[in-house]
Write a protein that holds these residues in place. Structure first.
Motif, mmCIF file in Angstrom:
data_model
loop_
_atom_site.group_PDB
_atom_site.id
_atom_site.type_symbol
_atom_site.label_atom_id
_atom_site.label_comp_id
_atom_site.label_asym_id
_atom_site.label_seq_id
_atom_site.Cartn_x
_atom_site.Cartn_y
_atom_site.Cartn_z
ATOM 1 N N GLY A 44 -38.196 6.301 -19.482
ATOM 2 C CA GLY A 44 -39.061 5.747 -18.462
ATOM 3 C C GLY A 44 -40.196 6.691 -18.120
ATOM 4 N N GLY A 45 -41.168 6.167 -17.393
ATOM 5 C CA GLY A 45 -42.307 6.975 -17.008
ATOM 6 C C GLY A 45 -43.372 6.152 -16.334
ATOM 7 N N LEU A 46 -44.509 6.774 -16.113
ATOM 8 C CA LEU A 46 -45.658 6.132 -15.482
ATOM 9 C C LEU A 46 -46.727 5.896 -16.537
ATOM 10 N N VAL A 47 -47.130 4.650 -16.683
ATOM 11 C CA VAL A 47 -48.143 4.282 -17.660
ATOM 12 C C VAL A 47 -49.133 3.322 -17.028
ATOM 13 N N GLN A 48 -50.222 3.074 -17.727
ATOM 14 C CA GLN A 48 -51.216 2.113 -17.282
ATOM 15 C C GLN A 48 -50.961 0.751 -17.898
ATOM 16 N N ALA A 49 -51.453 -0.270 -17.244
ATOM 17 C CA ALA A 49 -51.324 -1.623 -17.763
ATOM 18 C C ALA A 49 -51.864 -1.697 -19.188
ATOM 19 N N GLY A 50 -51.108 -2.368 -20.050
ATOM 20 C CA GLY A 50 -51.476 -2.487 -21.447
ATOM 21 C C GLY A 50 -50.834 -1.453 -22.350
ATOM 22 N N ASP A 51 -50.264 -0.411 -21.759
ATOM 23 C CA ASP A 51 -49.614 0.640 -22.535
ATOM 24 C C ASP A 51 -48.211 0.226 -22.965
ATOM 25 N N VAL A 66 -40.783 -11.570 -20.483
ATOM 26 C CA VAL A 66 -41.028 -10.453 -21.394
ATOM 27 C C VAL A 66 -41.079 -10.877 -22.847
ATOM 28 N N LYS A 67 -40.781 -12.115 -23.127
ATOM 29 C CA LYS A 67 -40.755 -12.596 -24.509
ATOM 30 C C LYS A 67 -42.123 -12.420 -25.162
ATOM 31 N N GLY A 68 -42.112 -11.861 -26.360
ATOM 32 C CA GLY A 68 -43.347 -11.590 -27.073
ATOM 33 C C GLY A 68 -43.916 -10.225 -26.803
ATOM 34 N N LEU A 112 -35.201 -0.468 -26.058
ATOM 35 C CA LEU A 112 -36.063 -1.518 -25.535
ATOM 36 C C LEU A 112 -37.501 -1.068 -25.711
ATOM 37 N N GLN A 113 -38.177 -1.646 -26.688
ATOM 38 C CA GLN A 113 -39.586 -1.368 -26.909
ATOM 39 C C GLN A 113 -40.397 -2.300 -26.021
ATOM 40 N N MET A 114 -41.201 -1.732 -25.149
ATOM 41 C CA MET A 114 -41.972 -2.499 -24.179
ATOM 42 C C MET A 114 -43.454 -2.318 -24.480
ATOM 43 N N ASN A 115 -44.111 -3.406 -24.840
ATOM 44 C CA ASN A 115 -45.532 -3.392 -25.155
ATOM 45 C C ASN A 115 -46.300 -4.229 -24.146
ATOM 46 N N ILE A 116 -47.597 -3.978 -24.083
ATOM 47 C CA ILE A 116 -48.498 -4.702 -23.191
ATOM 48 C C ILE A 116 -47.906 -4.751 -21.785
ATOM 49 N N LYS A 140 -47.251 -4.640 -17.885
ATOM 50 C CA LYS A 140 -47.961 -5.170 -16.740
ATOM 51 C C LYS A 140 -47.433 -4.534 -15.464
ATOM 52 N N PRO A 141 -48.229 -4.512 -14.398
ATOM 53 C CA PRO A 141 -47.730 -3.963 -13.133
ATOM 54 C C PRO A 141 -46.436 -4.618 -12.667
ATOM 55 N N GLU A 142 -46.268 -5.896 -12.925
ATOM 56 C CA GLU A 142 -45.055 -6.579 -12.520
ATOM 57 C C GLU A 142 -43.822 -6.162 -13.309
ATOM 58 N N ASP A 143 -44.001 -5.353 -14.353
ATOM 59 C CA ASP A 143 -42.870 -4.783 -15.078
ATOM 60 C C ASP A 143 -42.297 -3.555 -14.377
ATOM 61 N N THR A 144 -42.967 -3.083 -13.348
ATOM 62 C CA THR A 144 -42.511 -1.909 -12.614
ATOM 63 C C THR A 144 -41.141 -2.170 -12.002
ATOM 64 N N ALA A 145 -40.178 -1.318 -12.332
ATOM 65 C CA ALA A 145 -38.809 -1.483 -11.858
ATOM 66 C C ALA A 145 -37.958 -0.337 -12.378
ATOM 67 N N VAL A 146 -36.747 -0.255 -11.868
ATOM 68 C CA VAL A 146 -35.734 0.592 -12.470
ATOM 69 C C VAL A 146 -35.034 -0.237 -13.537
ATOM 70 N N TYR A 147 -34.966 0.286 -14.736
ATOM 71 C CA TYR A 147 -34.370 -0.423 -15.858
ATOM 72 C C TYR A 147 -32.979 0.126 -16.138
ATOM 73 N N TYR A 148 -32.032 -0.785 -16.261
ATOM 74 C CA TYR A 148 -30.640 -0.433 -16.505
ATOM 75 C C TYR A 148 -30.166 -1.028 -17.824
ATOM 76 N N CYS A 149 -29.400 -0.264 -18.572
ATOM 77 C CA CYS A 149 -28.715 -0.843 -19.713
ATOM 78 C C CYS A 149 -27.265 -1.100 -19.341
ATOM 79 N N ALA A 150 -26.653 -2.035 -20.038
ATOM 80 C CA ALA A 150 -25.289 -2.439 -19.734
ATOM 81 C C ALA A 150 -24.564 -2.799 -21.018
ATOM 82 N N ALA A 151 -23.255 -2.625 -20.992
ATOM 83 C CA ALA A 151 -22.415 -2.918 -22.145
ATOM 84 C C ALA A 151 -21.302 -3.876 -21.749
#
Length: 125
Positions: free
Chosen positions: A9-16, A64-66, A81-85, A87-98
């Motif tokens: 995780g980290g801080l990025v700009q929209a489109g990154d 997130v599809k596409g 999880l490869q996250m492209n393009i 958006k600000p609305e993607d800002t969150a804490v991301y958790y993985c689960a098994a």
């Protein structure tokens, strides 16, 4: 008995882009379905992506599809999880689960028994 550790995780700009990793313990990782969820401040946890035990099948939230791609390397006990393009609305804490319950990709959080500590993703506009 399964431990999960997210990273990337980290801080990025929209489109990154960002690539999240989730390293799992255990010898039966290749039998587990794996999922990614996220939670933004003041909002409920939501499903992002899931992958079946072998990596042959994936399932994504419409939001997130596409843009996002989930993959796994069972030899390394790791899911990605490869996250492209982004958006600000993607800002969150991301958790993985098994899931030990099913090896099938699922959006149902109640089928996941093991959760990581989360990694923060912040997308600026």
């Amino acid at each position: 008995q399964v431990q999960l550790v997210e990273s990337g995780g980290g801080l990025v700009q929209a489109g990154d882009s960002l690539r999240l990793s989730c390293a799992a313990s255990g010898r039966t990782f290749n039998r587990y379905a794996m999922g990614w969820f996220r939670q933004a401040p003041g909002k409920e946890r939501e499903f992002v992506a899931a992958i079946n035990w072998s990596g042959s099948s994936t399932y994504y939230a419409d939001s997130v599809k596409g843009r996002f791609t989930c993959s796994r390397d069972n030899a390394k006990n790791t899911v990605y999880l490869q996250m492209n393009i982004l958006k600000p609305e993607d800002t969150a804490v991301y958790y993985c689960a098994a899931s030990e319950t099913t090896g099938w990709a699922t959006y149902r959080s109640n089928l996941y028994h093991y959760w990581g500590q989360g990694t923060q993703v912040t997308v600026s506009s």
